[in-house]
Design a protein around this motif. Structure first.
Motif, PDB file in Angstrom:
ATOM      1  N   ILE A  18      -6.397   9.012  21.948  1.00 31.69           N
ATOM      2  CA  ILE A  18      -5.542   9.810  22.831  1.00 31.69           C
ATOM      3  C   ILE A  18      -6.315  10.245  24.072  1.00 31.69           C
ATOM      4  O   ILE A  18      -5.771  10.279  25.178  1.00 31.69           O
ATOM      5  N   TRP A  19      -7.608  10.551  23.888  1.00 31.89           N
ATOM      6  CA  TRP A  19      -8.427  10.959  25.026  1.00 31.89           C
ATOM      7  C   TRP A  19      -8.657   9.796  25.978  1.00 31.89           C
ATOM      8  O   TRP A  19      -8.865  10.005  27.186  1.00 31.89           O
ATOM      9  N   ALA A  20      -8.609   8.587  25.453  1.00 34.74           N
ATOM     10  CA  ALA A  20      -8.668   7.413  26.327  1.00 34.74           C
ATOM     11  C   ALA A  20      -7.435   7.364  27.215  1.00 34.74           C
ATOM     12  O   ALA A  20      -7.511   6.993  28.391  1.00 34.74           O
ATOM     13  N   GLY A  21      -6.281   7.766  26.655  1.00 35.09           N
ATOM     14  CA  GLY A  21      -5.060   7.837  27.449  1.00 35.09           C
ATOM     15  C   GLY A  21      -5.164   8.883  28.542  1.00 35.09           C
ATOM     16  O   GLY A  21      -4.734   8.657  29.686  1.00 35.09           O
ATOM     17  N   VAL A  22      -5.740  10.034  28.219  1.00 34.99           N
ATOM     18  CA  VAL A  22      -5.941  11.085  29.228  1.00 34.99           C
ATOM     19  C   VAL A  22      -6.873  10.583  30.332  1.00 34.99           C
ATOM     20  O   VAL A  22      -6.643  10.830  31.521  1.00 34.99           O
ATOM     21  N   LEU A  23      -7.909   9.853  29.933  1.00 31.90           N
ATOM     22  CA  LEU A  23      -8.834   9.294  30.918  1.00 31.90           C
ATOM     23  C   LEU A  23      -8.149   8.292  31.832  1.00 31.90           C
ATOM     24  O   LEU A  23      -8.409   8.255  33.047  1.00 31.90           O
ATOM     25  N   LEU A  24      -7.245   7.497  31.281  1.00 38.31           N
ATOM     26  CA  LEU A  24      -6.498   6.536  32.101  1.00 38.31           C
ATOM     27  C   LEU A  24      -5.571   7.245  33.078  1.00 38.31           C
ATOM     28  O   LEU A  24      -5.365   6.781  34.207  1.00 38.31           O
ATOM     29  N   MET A  25      -5.007   8.383  32.666  1.00 32.45           N
ATOM     30  CA  MET A  25      -4.191   9.171  33.587  1.00 32.45           C
ATOM     31  C   MET A  25      -5.034   9.726  34.735  1.00 32.45           C
ATOM     32  O   MET A  25      -4.608   9.766  35.886  1.00 32.45           O
ATOM     33  N   PHE A  26      -6.241  10.123  34.407  1.00 34.70           N
ATOM     34  CA  PHE A  26      -7.179  10.576  35.435  1.00 34.70           C
ATOM     35  C   PHE A  26      -7.537   9.430  36.375  1.00 34.70           C
ATOM     36  O   PHE A  26      -7.633   9.606  37.595  1.00 34.70           O
ATOM     37  N   LEU A  27      -7.721   8.238  35.796  1.00 32.40           N
ATOM     38  CA  LEU A  27      -8.042   7.061  36.593  1.00 32.40           C
ATOM     39  C   LEU A  27      -6.915   6.721  37.559  1.00 32.40           C
ATOM     40  O   LEU A  27      -7.165   6.350  38.713  1.00 32.40           O
ATOM     41  N   SER A  28      -5.678   6.851  37.103  1.00 27.04           N
ATOM     42  CA  SER A  28      -4.529   6.569  37.963  1.00 27.04           C
ATOM     43  C   SER A  28      -4.522   7.467  39.190  1.00 27.04           C
ATOM     44  O   SER A  28      -4.307   7.008  40.321  1.00 27.04           O
ATOM     45  N   VAL A  29      -4.773   8.756  38.978  1.00 24.72           N
ATOM     46  CA  VAL A  29      -4.819   9.692  40.112  1.00 24.72           C
ATOM     47  C   VAL A  29      -6.025   9.393  40.996  1.00 24.72           C
ATOM     48  O   VAL A  29      -5.945   9.460  42.225  1.00 24.72           O
ATOM     49  N   GLY A  30      -7.156   9.035  40.364  1.00 25.47           N
ATOM     50  CA  GLY A  30      -8.347   8.705  41.135  1.00 25.47           C
ATOM     51  C   GLY A  30      -8.133   7.504  42.040  1.00 25.47           C
ATOM     52  O   GLY A  30      -8.565   7.498  43.200  1.00 25.47           O
ATOM     53  N   ILE A  31      -7.460   6.467  41.516  1.00 27.61           N
ATOM     54  CA  ILE A  31      -7.160   5.287  42.332  1.00 27.61           C
ATOM     55  C   ILE A  31      -6.255   5.669  43.499  1.00 27.61           C
ATOM     56  O   ILE A  31      -6.441   5.201  44.631  1.00 27.61           O
ATOM     57  N   THR A  32      -5.269   6.517  43.227  1.00 29.31           N
ATOM     58  CA  THR A  32      -4.352   6.959  44.280  1.00 29.31           C
ATOM     59  C   THR A  32      -5.104   7.734  45.354  1.00 29.31           C
ATOM     60  O   THR A  32      -4.873   7.527  46.559  1.00 29.31           O
ATOM     61  N   LEU A  33      -5.989   8.613  44.933  1.00 34.19           N
ATOM     62  CA  LEU A  33      -6.756   9.412  45.886  1.00 34.19           C
ATOM     63  C   LEU A  33      -7.678   8.531  46.717  1.00 34.19           C
ATOM     64  O   LEU A  33      -7.853   8.752  47.921  1.00 34.19           O
ATOM     65  N   PHE A  34      -8.242   7.515  46.075  1.00 29.54           N
ATOM     66  CA  PHE A  34      -9.115   6.591  46.803  1.00 29.54           C
ATOM     67  C   PHE A  34      -8.335   5.808  47.862  1.00 29.54           C
ATOM     68  O   PHE A  34      -8.834   5.558  48.961  1.00 29.54           O
ATOM     69  N   SER A  35      -7.102   5.422  47.512  1.00 31.65           N
ATOM     70  CA  SER A  35      -6.288   4.669  48.476  1.00 31.65           C
ATOM     71  C   SER A  35      -5.901   5.507  49.687  1.00 31.65           C
ATOM     72  O   SER A  35      -5.555   4.967  50.733  1.00 31.65           O
ATOM     73  N   SER A  36      -5.952   6.839  49.547  1.00 29.72           N
ATOM     74  CA  SER A  36      -5.594   7.708  50.677  1.00 29.72           C
ATOM     75  C   SER A  36      -6.637   7.668  51.777  1.00 29.72           C
ATOM     76  O   SER A  36      -6.386   8.126  52.898  1.00 29.72           O
ATOM     77  N   THR A  37      -7.823   7.125  51.466  1.00 32.83           N
ATOM     78  CA  THR A  37      -8.883   7.047  52.472  1.00 32.83           C
ATOM     79  C   THR A  37      -8.706   5.856  53.411  1.00 32.83           C
ATOM     80  O   THR A  37      -9.422   5.749  54.406  1.00 32.83           O
ATOM     81  N   ALA A  38      -7.769   4.954  53.068  1.00 39.15           N
ATOM     82  CA  ALA A  38      -7.529   3.782  53.917  1.00 39.15           C
ATOM     83  C   ALA A  38      -6.891   4.211  55.238  1.00 39.15           C
ATOM     84  O   ALA A  38      -5.938   4.991  55.260  1.00 39.15           O
ATOM     85  N   LEU A  39      -7.405   3.693  56.324  1.00 34.41           N
ATOM     86  CA  LEU A  39      -6.891   4.036  57.650  1.00 34.41           C
ATOM     87  C   LEU A  39      -5.755   3.084  58.015  1.00 34.41           C
ATOM     88  O   LEU A  39      -5.889   2.199  58.864  1.00 34.41           O
ATOM     89  N   ASP A  40      -4.603   3.266  57.354  1.00 37.28           N
ATOM     90  CA  ASP A  40      -3.458   2.394  57.608  1.00 37.28           C
ATOM     91  C   ASP A  40      -2.320   3.123  58.313  1.00 37.28           C
ATOM     92  O   ASP A  40      -1.198   2.607  58.395  1.00 37.28           O
ATOM     93  N   GLY A  41      -2.583   4.317  58.785  1.00 36.40           N
ATOM     94  CA  GLY A  41      -1.574   5.077  59.520  1.00 36.40           C
ATOM     95  C   GLY A  41      -0.638   5.890  58.650  1.00 36.40           C
ATOM     96  O   GLY A  41       0.258   6.548  59.173  1.00 36.40           O
ATOM     97  N   THR A  42      -0.835   5.881  57.334  1.00 36.51           N
ATOM     98  CA  THR A  42       0.024   6.642  56.433  1.00 36.51           C
ATOM     99  C   THR A  42      -0.297   8.131  56.521  1.00 36.51           C
ATOM    100  O   THR A  42      -1.470   8.519  56.476  1.00 36.51           O
ATOM    101  N   VAL A  43       0.735   8.944  56.657  1.00 39.60           N
ATOM    102  CA  VAL A  43       0.562  10.390  56.670  1.00 39.60           C
ATOM    103  C   VAL A  43       0.699  10.891  55.234  1.00 39.60           C
ATOM    104  O   VAL A  43       1.770  10.830  54.641  1.00 39.60           O
ATOM    105  N   TRP A  44      -0.391  11.367  54.676  1.00 40.98           N
ATOM    106  CA  TRP A  44      -0.400  11.782  53.281  1.00 40.98           C
ATOM    107  C   TRP A  44       0.004  13.250  53.151  1.00 40.98           C
ATOM    108  O   TRP A  44      -0.515  14.116  53.828  1.00 40.98           O
ATOM    109  N   THR A  45       0.954  13.483  52.244  1.00 40.91           N
ATOM    110  CA  THR A  45       1.366  14.832  51.876  1.00 40.91           C
ATOM    111  C   THR A  45       1.341  14.907  50.342  1.00 40.91           C
ATOM    112  O   THR A  45       1.170  13.885  49.668  1.00 40.91           O
ATOM    113  N   PHE A  46       1.525  16.104  49.798  1.00 44.82           N
ATOM    114  CA  PHE A  46       1.531  16.212  48.338  1.00 44.82           C
ATOM    115  C   PHE A  46       2.684  15.433  47.710  1.00 44.82           C
ATOM    116  O   PHE A  46       2.471  14.735  46.715  1.00 44.82           O
ATOM    117  N   PRO A  47       3.920  15.502  48.252  1.00 45.44           N
ATOM    118  CA  PRO A  47       4.994  14.671  47.668  1.00 45.44           C
ATOM    119  C   PRO A  47       4.670  13.184  47.713  1.00 45.44           C
ATOM    120  O   PRO A  47       4.978  12.449  46.765  1.00 45.44           O
TER     121      PRO A  47
END
Length: 259
Positions: A18-47
């Motif tokens: 189950i903790w592996a599942g929690v870690l994968l959920m953390f990984l999903s958010v981490g990947i999303t946060l990493f993609s926000s660093t791309a300079l593609d003109g996207t305006v990032w907001t919390f929604p």
């Protein structure tokens, strides 16, 4: 069934996967946060951050994650050699599998809440605009319901691979391909409303404010109900492979020598 569910809840504390599942959920958010660093003109907001987390959960992380956990929970009885003891009590094997699948549905909700918590933590770390209590509640509802519907979408794979000895790893591969196929289904809204993986997004009204995104709740609901019926049929016809009849060896009689 209530006793089976209660018993399975007690067993959850020994499942470290189950903790592996929690870690994968953390990984999903981490990947999303990493993609926000791309300079593609996207305006990032919390929604927008929450939407991208839902997208990553849907197409890459969660189908594989919940299939791994559910397959492990089901296979654990055989690997620990406790199934033959369970079968001595008046409970059918399909009922046992059904109880475990219901418990995994609860786990999918828990993982959805964990994913929301990691998303909020990421927001507090980077400070995107648009953060509010209303946005957090909306993210909690959408992310949690999405993980639940995604679990329903992959239950036929979980139920089918439960028939195969040590088949849960095969289920993980199938679930990954199944989830990844949602990226292609999303390109056509008609297909997106029918394909169970993307139908889960339709039921939470993902990006419904976009004029190019039009969800048909009826088709999405039919898709989920169909998947549930298929899963129920597979579970109802599942037989315990370990209860196969053992053929006794017939001893050969050696003829006596002499008269």
């Amino acid at each position: 069934m209530c006793r089976i569910i209660k018993t399975e809840l007690w067993k959850l504390k020994r499942y470290h996967v189950i903790w592996a599942g929690v870690l994968l959920m953390f990984l999903s958010v981490g990947i999303t946060l990493f993609s926000s660093t791309a300079l593609d003109g996207t305006v990032w907001t919390f929604p927008h951050l929450a939407e991208r987390v839902i997208q990553n959960n849907t197409t890459t992380i969660f189908p594989m994650c919940i299939t791994l956990i559910a397959g492990y929970v089901i296979a654990r009885e055989k690997s620990d050699d406790t199934l033959k003891s369970i079968m001595t009590i008046p409970v059918s094997y399909p009922a046992l599998i059904g109880g475990k699948l219901i418990i995994c549905g609860f786990l999918s909700v828990f993982l959805g809440i964990a994913s929301t918590a990691f998303t909020v933590a990421a927001e507090l770390l980077v400070g995107f605009p648009g953060f509010s209590a209303t946005a957090v509640i909306q993210a909690l509802i959408q992310i949690t319901l999405n993980t639940l519907f995604l679990y329903i979408a992959v239950t036929p794979i979980i139920a089918f691979t439960a028939r195969i000895p040590n088949g849960h790893m095969i289920g993980v591969i199938l679930a990954f391909v199944y989830g990844y196929g949602g990226m292609f289904a999303a390109g056509n809204m008609t297909l997106a409303n029918i394909y169970p993986i993307t139908a889960s997004m339709g039921l939470i009204q993902y990006r419904s404010y976009d004029a190019a995104v039009y969800w048909n709740i009826g088709l999405c609901s039919i898709s989920m109900i169909t998947v549930l019926l298929i899963s129920a049929a597979i579970v109802a016809t599942t037989k315990n492979a370990s209860s196969a009849k053992i053929v006794k060896k017939v001893k050969k009689t050696v003829p006596k020598k002499g008269w």
